[in-house]
Scaffold this motif. Structure first.
Motif, PDB file in Angstrom:
ATOM      1  N   ALA A 298       4.570 -10.667  -0.534  1.00  0.00           N
ATOM      2  CA  ALA A 298       3.552  -9.748  -0.444  1.00  0.00           C
ATOM      3  C   ALA A 298       4.009  -8.660  -0.316  1.00  0.00           C
ATOM      4  O   ALA A 298       5.250  -7.869   1.067  1.00  0.00           O
ATOM      5  CB  ALA A 298       2.384  -9.791   0.892  1.00  0.00           C
ATOM      6  N   PRO A 299       4.390  -6.959  -1.150  1.00  0.00           N
ATOM      7  CA  PRO A 299       5.043  -6.083  -0.990  1.00  0.00           C
ATOM      8  C   PRO A 299       4.515  -5.747   0.634  1.00  0.00           C
ATOM      9  O   PRO A 299       3.256  -5.911   0.892  1.00  0.00           O
ATOM     10  CB  PRO A 299       4.409  -5.934  -2.132  1.00  0.00           C
ATOM     11  CG  PRO A 299       2.847  -5.920  -2.180  1.00  0.00           C
ATOM     12  CD  PRO A 299       3.439  -7.286  -2.279  1.00  0.00           C
ATOM     13  N   PRO A 300       5.048  -4.514   1.063  1.00  0.00           N
ATOM     14  CA  PRO A 300       4.954  -3.349   1.892  1.00  0.00           C
ATOM     15  C   PRO A 300       3.257  -3.390   1.625  1.00  0.00           C
ATOM     16  O   PRO A 300       3.174  -2.655   0.315  1.00  0.00           O
ATOM     17  CB  PRO A 300       5.549  -2.678   1.444  1.00  0.00           C
ATOM     18  CG  PRO A 300       7.198  -3.182   1.516  1.00  0.00           C
ATOM     19  CD  PRO A 300       5.971  -3.480  -0.338  1.00  0.00           C
ATOM     20  N   ALA A 301       2.727  -2.505   2.876  1.00  0.00           N
ATOM     21  CA  ALA A 301       1.283  -2.167   2.905  1.00  0.00           C
ATOM     22  C   ALA A 301       1.294  -0.747   2.154  1.00  0.00           C
ATOM     23  O   ALA A 301       1.739  -0.162   2.642  1.00  0.00           O
ATOM     24  CB  ALA A 301       0.545  -2.365   4.950  1.00  0.00           C
ATOM     25  N   ARG A 302       0.248  -0.882   1.345  1.00  0.00           N
ATOM     26  CA  ARG A 302       0.275   0.898   0.782  1.00  0.00           C
ATOM     27  C   ARG A 302      -0.632   1.552   1.141  1.00  0.00           C
ATOM     28  O   ARG A 302      -1.504   1.070   2.206  1.00  0.00           O
ATOM     29  CB  ARG A 302      -0.731   0.280  -1.170  1.00  0.00           C
ATOM     30  CG  ARG A 302       0.369  -0.509  -1.918  1.00  0.00           C
ATOM     31  CD  ARG A 302       1.564  -0.610  -2.405  1.00  0.00           C
ATOM     32  NE  ARG A 302       1.801  -1.181  -2.770  1.00  0.00           N
ATOM     33  CZ  ARG A 302       1.747  -2.523  -3.917  1.00  0.00           C
ATOM     34  NH1 ARG A 302       0.452  -2.531  -3.898  1.00  0.00           N
ATOM     35  NH2 ARG A 302       2.660  -3.542  -3.537  1.00  0.00           N
ATOM     36  N   ASP A 303      -0.518   2.522   1.355  1.00  0.00           N
ATOM     37  CA  ASP A 303      -1.222   4.042   1.696  1.00  0.00           C
ATOM     38  C   ASP A 303      -2.439   4.278   0.923  1.00  0.00           C
ATOM     39  O   ASP A 303      -3.171   4.722   1.903  1.00  0.00           O
ATOM     40  CB  ASP A 303      -0.034   5.346   1.418  1.00  0.00           C
ATOM     41  CG  ASP A 303       1.534   5.353   2.368  1.00  0.00           C
ATOM     42  OD1 ASP A 303       1.665   4.037   2.759  1.00  0.00           O
ATOM     43  OD2 ASP A 303       1.782   6.086   2.339  1.00  0.00           O
ATOM     44  N   PHE A 304      -2.729   3.680   0.562  1.00  0.00           N
ATOM     45  CA  PHE A 304      -4.130   4.083  -0.499  1.00  0.00           C
ATOM     46  C   PHE A 304      -4.397   2.611  -1.423  1.00  0.00           C
ATOM     47  O   PHE A 304      -3.786   3.004  -2.031  1.00  0.00           O
ATOM     48  CB  PHE A 304      -4.566   5.377  -0.566  1.00  0.00           C
ATOM     49  CG  PHE A 304      -3.297   6.034  -1.030  1.00  0.00           C
ATOM     50  CD1 PHE A 304      -2.873   5.696  -2.903  1.00  0.00           C
ATOM     51  CD2 PHE A 304      -2.459   7.407  -0.915  1.00  0.00           C
ATOM     52  CE1 PHE A 304      -2.672   5.933  -3.356  1.00  0.00           C
ATOM     53  CE2 PHE A 304      -0.946   7.638  -1.438  1.00  0.00           C
ATOM     54  CZ  PHE A 304      -1.211   7.439  -2.713  1.00  0.00           C
ATOM     55  N   PRO A 305      -5.855   3.215  -2.135  1.00  0.00           N
ATOM     56  CA  PRO A 305      -5.740   2.251  -3.201  1.00  0.00           C
ATOM     57  C   PRO A 305      -5.100   2.904  -4.186  1.00  0.00           C
ATOM     58  O   PRO A 305      -5.058   3.695  -3.919  1.00  0.00           O
ATOM     59  CB  PRO A 305      -7.569   1.908  -2.695  1.00  0.00           C
ATOM     60  CG  PRO A 305      -8.078   2.223  -2.019  1.00  0.00           C
ATOM     61  CD  PRO A 305      -6.868   3.422  -1.327  1.00  0.00           C
ATOM     62  N   LEU A 306      -4.338   1.839  -4.884  1.00  0.00           N
ATOM     63  CA  LEU A 306      -4.651   2.033  -6.310  1.00  0.00           C
ATOM     64  C   LEU A 306      -5.458   1.813  -7.260  1.00  0.00           C
ATOM     65  O   LEU A 306      -6.668   1.387  -7.525  1.00  0.00           O
ATOM     66  CB  LEU A 306      -3.151   0.875  -6.767  1.00  0.00           C
ATOM     67  CG  LEU A 306      -1.968   0.547  -5.514  1.00  0.00           C
ATOM     68  CD1 LEU A 306      -1.463  -0.008  -6.091  1.00  0.00           C
ATOM     69  CD2 LEU A 306      -1.657   2.215  -5.765  1.00  0.00           C
ATOM     70  N   LEU A 307      -5.026   2.655  -8.364  1.00  0.00           N
ATOM     71  CA  LEU A 307      -6.214   2.175  -9.685  1.00  0.00           C
ATOM     72  C   LEU A 307      -6.411   1.124 -10.250  1.00  0.00           C
ATOM     73  O   LEU A 307      -5.307   0.006  -9.977  1.00  0.00           O
ATOM     74  CB  LEU A 307      -5.701   3.495 -10.539  1.00  0.00           C
ATOM     75  CG  LEU A 307      -5.462   4.829 -10.669  1.00  0.00           C
ATOM     76  CD1 LEU A 307      -4.791   5.500 -11.657  1.00  0.00           C
ATOM     77  CD2 LEU A 307      -7.193   5.278 -10.239  1.00  0.00           C
ATOM     78  N   PRO A 308      -7.444   0.228 -10.659  1.00  0.00           N
ATOM     79  CA  PRO A 308      -7.305  -0.807 -10.849  1.00  0.00           C
ATOM     80  C   PRO A 308      -6.833  -1.671 -11.151  1.00  0.00           C
ATOM     81  O   PRO A 308      -5.681  -2.582 -11.116  1.00  0.00           O
ATOM     82  CB  PRO A 308      -8.641  -0.910 -11.633  1.00  0.00           C
ATOM     83  CG  PRO A 308      -8.755   0.054 -10.989  1.00  0.00           C
ATOM     84  CD  PRO A 308      -8.392   1.726 -10.995  1.00  0.00           C
ATOM     85  N   TYR A 309      -6.104  -1.037 -12.757  1.00  0.00           N
ATOM     86  CA  TYR A 309      -4.720  -2.095 -13.100  1.00  0.00           C
ATOM     87  C   TYR A 309      -3.507  -2.256 -12.544  1.00  0.00           C
ATOM     88  O   TYR A 309      -2.406  -2.970 -12.679  1.00  0.00           O
ATOM     89  CB  TYR A 309      -4.155  -1.003 -14.928  1.00  0.00           C
ATOM     90  CG  TYR A 309      -3.580   0.525 -14.298  1.00  0.00           C
ATOM     91  CD1 TYR A 309      -1.886  -0.111 -14.977  1.00  0.00           C
ATOM     92  CD2 TYR A 309      -3.875   1.547 -14.264  1.00  0.00           C
ATOM     93  CE1 TYR A 309      -1.296   0.812 -14.614  1.00  0.00           C
ATOM     94  CE2 TYR A 309      -3.050   2.194 -13.762  1.00  0.00           C
ATOM     95  CZ  TYR A 309      -1.605   2.171 -14.604  1.00  0.00           C
ATOM     96  OH  TYR A 309      -0.656   3.461 -13.789  1.00  0.00           O
TER      97      TYR A 309
ATOM     98  N   LYS B   9       3.429   7.448  -4.783  1.00  0.00           N
ATOM     99  CA  LYS B   9       2.910   6.197  -4.552  1.00  0.00           C
ATOM    100  C   LYS B   9       2.111   5.758  -5.267  1.00  0.00           C
ATOM    101  O   LYS B   9       0.625   5.403  -4.915  1.00  0.00           O
ATOM    102  CB  LYS B   9       2.494   6.455  -2.519  1.00  0.00           C
ATOM    103  CG  LYS B   9       3.564   6.216  -2.292  1.00  0.00           C
ATOM    104  CD  LYS B   9       3.257   6.667  -0.854  1.00  0.00           C
ATOM    105  CE  LYS B   9       4.214   6.408  -0.152  1.00  0.00           C
ATOM    106  NZ  LYS B   9       4.021   6.293   1.846  1.00  0.00           N
ATOM    107  N   HIS B  10       1.714   6.475  -6.608  1.00  0.00           N
ATOM    108  CA  HIS B  10       0.696   6.137  -7.929  1.00  0.00           C
ATOM    109  C   HIS B  10       0.571   5.374  -8.182  1.00  0.00           C
ATOM    110  O   HIS B  10       0.335   4.368  -9.468  1.00  0.00           O
ATOM    111  CB  HIS B  10      -0.517   7.848  -7.731  1.00  0.00           C
ATOM    112  CG  HIS B  10      -1.682   7.992  -6.932  1.00  0.00           C
ATOM    113  ND1 HIS B  10      -2.019   7.847  -6.757  1.00  0.00           N
ATOM    114  CD2 HIS B  10      -0.616   9.336  -6.094  1.00  0.00           C
ATOM    115  CE1 HIS B  10      -2.545   9.086  -5.870  1.00  0.00           C
ATOM    116  NE2 HIS B  10      -1.426   9.640  -5.474  1.00  0.00           N
ATOM    117  N   LEU B  11       2.014   5.922  -9.027  1.00  0.00           N
ATOM    118  CA  LEU B  11       3.149   5.062 -10.217  1.00  0.00           C
ATOM    119  C   LEU B  11       3.973   4.721 -10.404  1.00  0.00           C
ATOM    120  O   LEU B  11       5.161   4.826  -9.555  1.00  0.00           O
ATOM    121  CB  LEU B  11       2.362   5.744 -11.650  1.00  0.00           C
ATOM    122  CG  LEU B  11       2.552   6.552 -11.649  1.00  0.00           C
ATOM    123  CD1 LEU B  11       4.491   6.727 -11.994  1.00  0.00           C
ATOM    124  CD2 LEU B  11       2.277   8.282 -12.730  1.00  0.00           C
ATOM    125  N   PRO B  12       4.034   3.526 -10.754  1.00  0.00           N
ATOM    126  CA  PRO B  12       5.695   3.203 -10.584  1.00  0.00           C
ATOM    127  C   PRO B  12       6.725   4.312 -11.898  1.00  0.00           C
ATOM    128  O   PRO B  12       6.443   4.026 -12.261  1.00  0.00           O
ATOM    129  CB  PRO B  12       5.880   1.453 -11.009  1.00  0.00           C
ATOM    130  CG  PRO B  12       4.568   1.273 -11.393  1.00  0.00           C
ATOM    131  CD  PRO B  12       3.373   2.651 -11.434  1.00  0.00           C
TER     132      PRO B  12
END
Length: 400
Positions: free
Chosen positions: A270-281, A148-151
């Motif tokens: 919109a994609p599904p809600a994310r569990d936590f903030p992603l890195l800026p990029y 959930k941090h990167l594809p």
């Protein structure tokens, strides 16, 4: 009874003037000559033969035997050509000139529409990744800690990307079930499908210059369906610690038609809600909606087995493109990257047999034919179509 005009499409036809996908075809009269075409209903418009008044500027890209020159021409040219093609097919004044250039779809041979440069496959469905994790790693967490941090993705084999309709030969390889004392060699016993969506890169990027989320439309030309065939027994034995290799590289089927990205403007979601903030990029909270409301259908031997919803994908195509280049890797014209298996939360929304059978099978048998189709909502209730992907399984060759 007179024959229906090629301009009068049946109601609900997903290949109307809002879709206009590009492909490469040849005719029975000139089988060695490959031409660029646009699908309109059950006909193919020969772009290379458009008369002078209907030709867009940069018409030389339409005379090529592959889509790559058009892909490389960039977004302004993509927009211009699409507008010219739509005008040619919708303005009644052009019908006398256009009608002779329309070939019945059943009378032409379709080819791989572009020369594939690189092929990357992602793993972007949370439902699929969770289900597979439970099957392959029953004693560990279903999702790896980075998911959930990167594809997550892997580089596949561009040379084995084949056009829809190409038979798929069952691969040989090493297999080892958990109860086997040692590996054996032979035809895969767990041949599977993966219903995916592919994205075709047009404009390249510069080495060491990452592609930002907002530059997605500048680089991605269009969308196609993908079946990333998988030999699950070969995959399960080989994939630790480096991931997929021979269990995937024997064949990847793509549609003969590439639907322009702009055709899906009304299907953005919109994609599904994310569990936590992603890195800026990767943070797309301020970007245009990155999901696409594609409705996929999977058939085996004519029977529908699943309807995976692409709108449920956790990672978007824009995030995948950005992550693919964040280390400085460059894009090339003709790069293909796929979403990974599309699966939803429902039992009837799973995109592979591994999930549909909870790993128990049955898997594909020799002679089975798999067909993927899909559409998305378009303007005014129209449907936007993706070209089908079909492949029939042939027996494995004799072992070396």
């Amino acid at each position: 009874m007179s024959e229906q005009s090629p301009f009068d499409l049946p109601e609900g036809d997903p290949f109307g003037p809002h879709t206009l996908p590009y492909g490469v075809f040849s005719t029975a009269a000139e089988p060695a000559v490959r031409r660029l075409g646009v699908r309109h209903g059950r006909y193919v418009l020969d772009l290379s033969a458009l008369p002078e008044p209907l030709r867009p500027a940069h018409a030389e890209v339409l005379a090529a035997p592959t889509l790559n020159p058009l892909l490389a021409a960039g977004r302004p040219v993509w927009t211009e050509v699409r507008a010219a093609v739509r005008a040619a097919l919708t303005d009644p004044a052009h019908r006398p000139a256009v009608t002779p250039l329309l070939h019945p779809l059943d009378d032409v041979t379709l080819h791989l529409p572009f020369d594939v440069a690189d092929y990357v496959d992602f793993y972007a469905s949370e439902h699929h990744a969770t289900n597979v994790g439970k099957i392959f790693r029953p004693n560990d967490a279903a999702l790896p800690p980075n998911w959930k941090h990167l594809p997550i993705g892997y580089h596949g084999r561009a040379g084995t990307v084949v056009v829809s309709g190409t038979p798929v030969v069952r691969p040989n390889g090493q297999r080892k079930a958990p109860t086997d004392a040692a590996p054996t060699f032979g035809p895969s016993r767990r041949l599977d499908i993966e219903a995916e969506v592919g994205f075709v890169v047009g404009t390249p990027s510069t080495l060491h210059e990452p592609v930002a989320l907002e530059s997605f439309r500048d680089h991605v030309f269009g969308v196609c369906l993908v079946n990333d065939w998988s030999a699950r027994d070969i995959q399960a034995w080989e994939y630790v610690p480096l991931g997929p290799f021979l269990g995937k590289s024997f064949a990847t089927s793509v549609s003969a038609w590439i639907t322009p990205l702009d055709a899906f403007d009304d299907a953005r979601t919109a994609p599904p809600a994310r569990d936590f903030p992603l890195l800026p990029y990767l943070d797309d909270t301020a970007a245009e909606p990155g999901g696409i409301d594609l409705r996929i259908e999977v058939q085996i031997n004519g029977e529908t087995v699943s309807r995976p919803p692409f709108a449920s994908m956790y990672w978007t195509a824009a995030q995948q493109l950005t992550h693919m280049t964040v280390n400085g890797a460059s894009l090339r014209t003709g790069d293909l990257y796929a979403s990974g298996t599309v699966s939803g939360p429902g039992r009837d929304q799973l995109g592979c047999l591994l999930e549909l059978t909870e790993g128990k099978g049955p898997f594909l048998q020799d002679g089975d034919e798999v067909t993927l189709t899909a559409w998305a909502p378009g303007p005014g209730g129209a449907r936007i179509g993706l070209g089908e992907v079909t492949g029939r399984v042939l027996p494995a060759p004799a072992a070396p």
